[in-house]
Design a protein around this motif. Structure first.
Motif, mmCIF file in Angstrom:
data_model
loop_
_atom_site.group_PDB
_atom_site.id
_atom_site.type_symbol
_atom_site.label_atom_id
_atom_site.label_comp_id
_atom_site.label_asym_id
_atom_site.label_seq_id
_atom_site.Cartn_x
_atom_site.Cartn_y
_atom_site.Cartn_z
ATOM 1 N N GLY A 102 17.864 -7.163 14.703
ATOM 2 C CA GLY A 102 17.074 -6.695 15.588
ATOM 3 C C GLY A 102 16.770 -5.086 14.916
ATOM 4 O O GLY A 102 17.022 -4.972 13.751
ATOM 5 N N ALA A 103 16.064 -4.273 16.020
ATOM 6 C CA ALA A 103 15.920 -2.821 15.347
ATOM 7 C C ALA A 103 17.298 -2.000 14.333
ATOM 8 O O ALA A 103 17.563 -1.451 15.970
ATOM 9 C CB ALA A 103 15.281 -2.539 16.338
ATOM 10 N N GLY A 104 17.271 -2.284 13.287
ATOM 11 C CA GLY A 104 18.310 -1.566 13.445
ATOM 12 C C GLY A 104 18.876 -0.191 13.102
ATOM 13 O O GLY A 104 17.707 0.529 13.812
ATOM 14 N N VAL A 105 19.781 0.820 12.956
ATOM 15 C CA VAL A 105 20.071 1.573 13.749
ATOM 16 C C VAL A 105 19.509 3.053 12.322
ATOM 17 O O VAL A 105 18.818 3.602 13.631
ATOM 18 C CB VAL A 105 21.559 2.353 13.225
ATOM 19 C CG1 VAL A 105 21.443 3.778 13.319
ATOM 20 C CG2 VAL A 105 22.763 2.005 13.941
ATOM 21 N N GLY A 106 19.177 2.385 11.832
ATOM 22 C CA GLY A 106 17.758 3.459 10.700
ATOM 23 C C GLY A 106 16.628 3.085 11.055
ATOM 24 O O GLY A 106 15.711 4.283 11.461
ATOM 25 N N SER A 107 15.637 2.157 11.679
ATOM 26 C CA SER A 107 14.096 2.295 12.628
ATOM 27 C C SER A 107 14.544 2.826 13.534
ATOM 28 O O SER A 107 13.720 3.301 13.986
ATOM 29 C CB SER A 107 14.578 0.316 12.629
ATOM 30 O OG SER A 107 13.475 0.549 13.041
ATOM 31 N N GLN A 108 15.625 2.514 14.113
ATOM 32 C CA GLN A 108 15.603 3.302 15.794
ATOM 33 C C GLN A 108 15.524 5.003 15.947
ATOM 34 O O GLN A 108 15.330 5.497 16.246
ATOM 35 C CB GLN A 108 17.181 3.182 16.758
ATOM 36 C CG GLN A 108 17.087 1.253 16.751
ATOM 37 C CD GLN A 108 17.935 1.350 17.666
ATOM 38 O OE1 GLN A 108 18.402 1.423 18.742
ATOM 39 N NE2 GLN A 108 19.116 -0.167 17.154
ATOM 40 N N ILE A 109 16.782 5.281 14.590
ATOM 41 C CA ILE A 109 16.576 6.797 14.567
ATOM 42 C C ILE A 109 14.550 7.119 14.072
ATOM 43 O O ILE A 109 14.648 8.118 14.527
ATOM 44 C CB ILE A 109 17.148 7.025 13.226
ATOM 45 C CG1 ILE A 109 19.024 6.937 13.586
ATOM 46 C CG2 ILE A 109 17.382 7.989 12.537
ATOM 47 C CD1 ILE A 109 19.713 6.802 12.768
ATOM 48 N N LYS A 110 14.416 6.084 13.404
ATOM 49 C CA LYS A 110 13.320 6.520 12.734
ATOM 50 C C LYS A 110 11.634 6.774 13.950
ATOM 51 O O LYS A 110 10.943 7.710 14.177
ATOM 52 C CB LYS A 110 12.455 5.518 11.943
ATOM 53 C CG LYS A 110 11.086 5.837 11.671
ATOM 54 C CD LYS A 110 10.811 4.679 10.191
ATOM 55 C CE LYS A 110 9.129 5.165 9.601
ATOM 56 N NZ LYS A 110 8.769 4.347 8.982
ATOM 57 N N ASN A 111 12.611 5.931 14.538
ATOM 58 C CA ASN A 111 11.093 5.625 16.463
ATOM 59 C C ASN A 111 11.989 6.045 16.970
ATOM 60 O O ASN A 111 10.316 7.292 18.190
ATOM 61 C CB ASN A 111 11.754 4.450 17.361
ATOM 62 C CG ASN A 111 11.175 3.164 16.181
ATOM 63 O OD1 ASN A 111 10.478 2.911 15.611
ATOM 64 N ND2 ASN A 111 12.349 2.057 16.274
ATOM 65 N N CYS A 112 12.504 7.471 17.125
ATOM 66 C CA CYS A 112 12.564 8.737 17.535
ATOM 67 C C CYS A 112 12.578 10.192 17.673
ATOM 68 O O CYS A 112 11.873 10.856 17.942
ATOM 69 C CB CYS A 112 14.319 8.645 18.187
ATOM 70 S SG CYS A 112 15.953 8.066 18.596
ATOM 71 N N MET A 113 11.704 10.341 15.887
ATOM 72 C CA MET A 113 11.284 11.484 15.519
ATOM 73 C C MET A 113 10.207 12.619 15.429
ATOM 74 O O MET A 113 10.737 13.545 16.052
ATOM 75 C CB MET A 113 11.385 11.102 13.862
ATOM 76 C CG MET A 113 12.863 10.435 13.412
ATOM 77 S SD MET A 113 13.969 11.811 13.153
ATOM 78 C CE MET A 113 14.134 12.736 11.218
#
Length: 480
Positions: free
Chosen positions: A201-212
């Motif tokens: 799905g949306a991996g950890v790295g992608s999720q972190i980027k979405n938060c920034m």
């Protein structure tokens, strides 16, 4: 080695407590009240915590850079002055204009979300960007302009009082969130998104980027004390206030945004009405909770709005003082406030408020544009921190300061990338009138040429970006 004059107290200036309150109030506006839902849409609690660690570290590096520069170069006034001192007058203009753009655009974001909060009590204002909301927001905007025009120092004292008032609902929310926290709910989907898992799905790295982007927005204003350092009782207080303010902000943001993951599931948090904190607390304790947080949001936004009414006027006034803008921007009234600068900023806010009638994402658009503009200024701060530390590398502690500046620079460059190309292009459009004012200032100062060769290249690149932005707007490829 440069020898700076010994700092002296400024009678009647802004003290450490008021400066710290300005940092907190300038940053805590609308964003914290919508954080949980925005972050839940982007990520699960695990990636959110990692993202807070990364953003907290990056903002700490920026805050430490500001603190170091205020102490080492107390002769420089205003965040943009570091760009001018390190990289020339043109860089100072680019930085200062970006900061000014960010300051008054932030007020537009505050206006929309404040009207939405009022809508909790008076439904006609709920959308935040209809005709009644914009008319009311316009009246408030001009009232705040009038208050600041009567004297900046007295407005700063009022700002400190507002800070105390708006923190009470936040602390109440945090206390109840701790009491009602359920560990099994918090850990149920700690790493994965709703439809994925740790590796899918949306991996950890992608999720972190979405938060920034969301997280960077809530720290805009961290430099508030530095911008007002010329009015501080002691220059060193501005640096101390920045660090103290950051510690307070990070603690509040992490607790307020992460604890609700232990009260509601992530799926529930993503679908809750905005501002999320209002409706989460209403679910916790009943209708009085929603009313309390709505009132806190109104006071919070009003406080930030007051701070950011001071900052844009102070910015262009200092730019005029540094001969980056015409002298009229620096003229003060009998109360020591820059009336022309205040009125001009107020007029632009008014125009922008009316344009919000044509967008259904007014708050998101305003805060994204605001963040993109101010990151340009932050990049110059970090770059000068690196340059100054390198030039004085033989002095004790400057090697560490060099790395601090380098980390801040990298973080802010990533930030401008994450802001999104469309907002960078829209910022470029807003630079065009600034160039005309800058050229007039240089012409009046007797310059043979408006721009040097390198400056001409940079100007051409910005104008090209502005043209591209206008074309994409016309084609509907960029929506507001």
């Amino acid at each position: 080695m440069e020898t700076q004059p010994k700092q002296k107290g400024k009678p009647g200036g802004i003290g450490l407590t008021a400066l710290t309150a300005m940092v907190v109030t300038s940053s805590i506006g609308a964003g914290v009240f919508a954080l949980t839902s925005d972050l839940a849409t982007a990520a699960s609690p695990g990636p959110v915590l990692i993202a807070w660690g990364l953003v907290g570290f990056g903002i700490l590096m920026l805050a430490l850079s500001l603190n170091n520069l205020v102490l080492k170069r107390p002769d420089l006034e205003g965040v943009f002055a570091y760009a001018e001192e390190g990289f020339g007058q043109y860089a100072g203009f680019i930085s200062g204009w970006g900061y000014w753009l960010s300051s008054w655009m932030g007020n537009v974001a505050f206006a929309t979300v404040m009207m939405s909060a009022v809508g909790y009590f008076i439904p006609i204002f709920k959308s935040g960007n209809n005709v009644p909301a914009i008319i009311t927001a316009s009246i408030i905007s001009w009232c705040l302009t009038y208050i600041v025009n009567r004297g900046v120092e007295s407005a700063a004292i009022l700002n400190a009082i507002i800070t105390i008032c708006k923190l009470i609902p936040l602390f109440t929310f945090i206390v109840f969130s701790i009491l009602l926290f359920k560990a099994n709910v918090f850990t149920a989907h700690f790493w994965n998104n709703v439809s994925g898992n740790f590796s899918g799905g949306a991996g950890v790295g992608s999720q972190i980027k979405n938060c920034m982007m969301v997280m960077m927005w809530v720290f805009v204003g961290i430099e508030g004390a530095t911008m007002m350092s010329s009015r501080a009782k002691k220059k060193s207080d501005a640096g101390k206030a920045t660090i103290l303010g950051l510690i307070c902000l990070l603690s509040i943001y992490v607790l307020a945004s992460v604890l609700p993951y232990g009260y509601m599931t992530r799926a529930e948090l993503t679908t809750i009405h905005q501002p999320a904190m209002v409706y989460i607390f209403k679910s916790m304790v009943g209708n009085w909770g929603g009313a309390l947080i709505s009132l806190g949001l109104i006071i919070s936004t009003l406080g930030s709005w007051l701070s950011w009414t001071m900052l844009p006027a102070e910015t262009v006034m200092l730019m005029s003082k540094r001969k980056l803008l015409p002298p009229i921007f620096g003229k003060k009234n009998k109360h020591g406030a820059p009336t022309f600068s205040l009125v001009m900023s107020g007029a632009l806010i008014q125009v922008f408020l009316f344009t919000l009638l044509f967008t259904d994402r007014a708050y998101n658009f305003a805060y994204s544009l605001c963040t993109a503009a101010i990151v340009i200024c932050y990049i110059f701060v970090a770059a000068y921190q690196v340059k100054y530390s390198y030039q004085h590398l033989s002095e004790k502690g400057n090697l560490i300061q060099l790395f601090v500046g380098a980390f801040a620079f990298i973080f802010e460059c990533v930030g401008i990338y994450m802001a999104g190309l469309q907002f960078v292009l829209l910022c470029a459009i807003a630079y065009i009138p600034g160039f005309f004012l800058f050229m007039k200032t240089r012409k009046d100062a007797g310059y043979d040429k408006w721009f040097s060769r390198i400056e001409s290249i940079v100007t051409a690149a910005i104008v090209t970006g502005a043209v591209l932005g206008i074309v994409l707007l016309t084609m509907g490829r960029i929506s507001v």
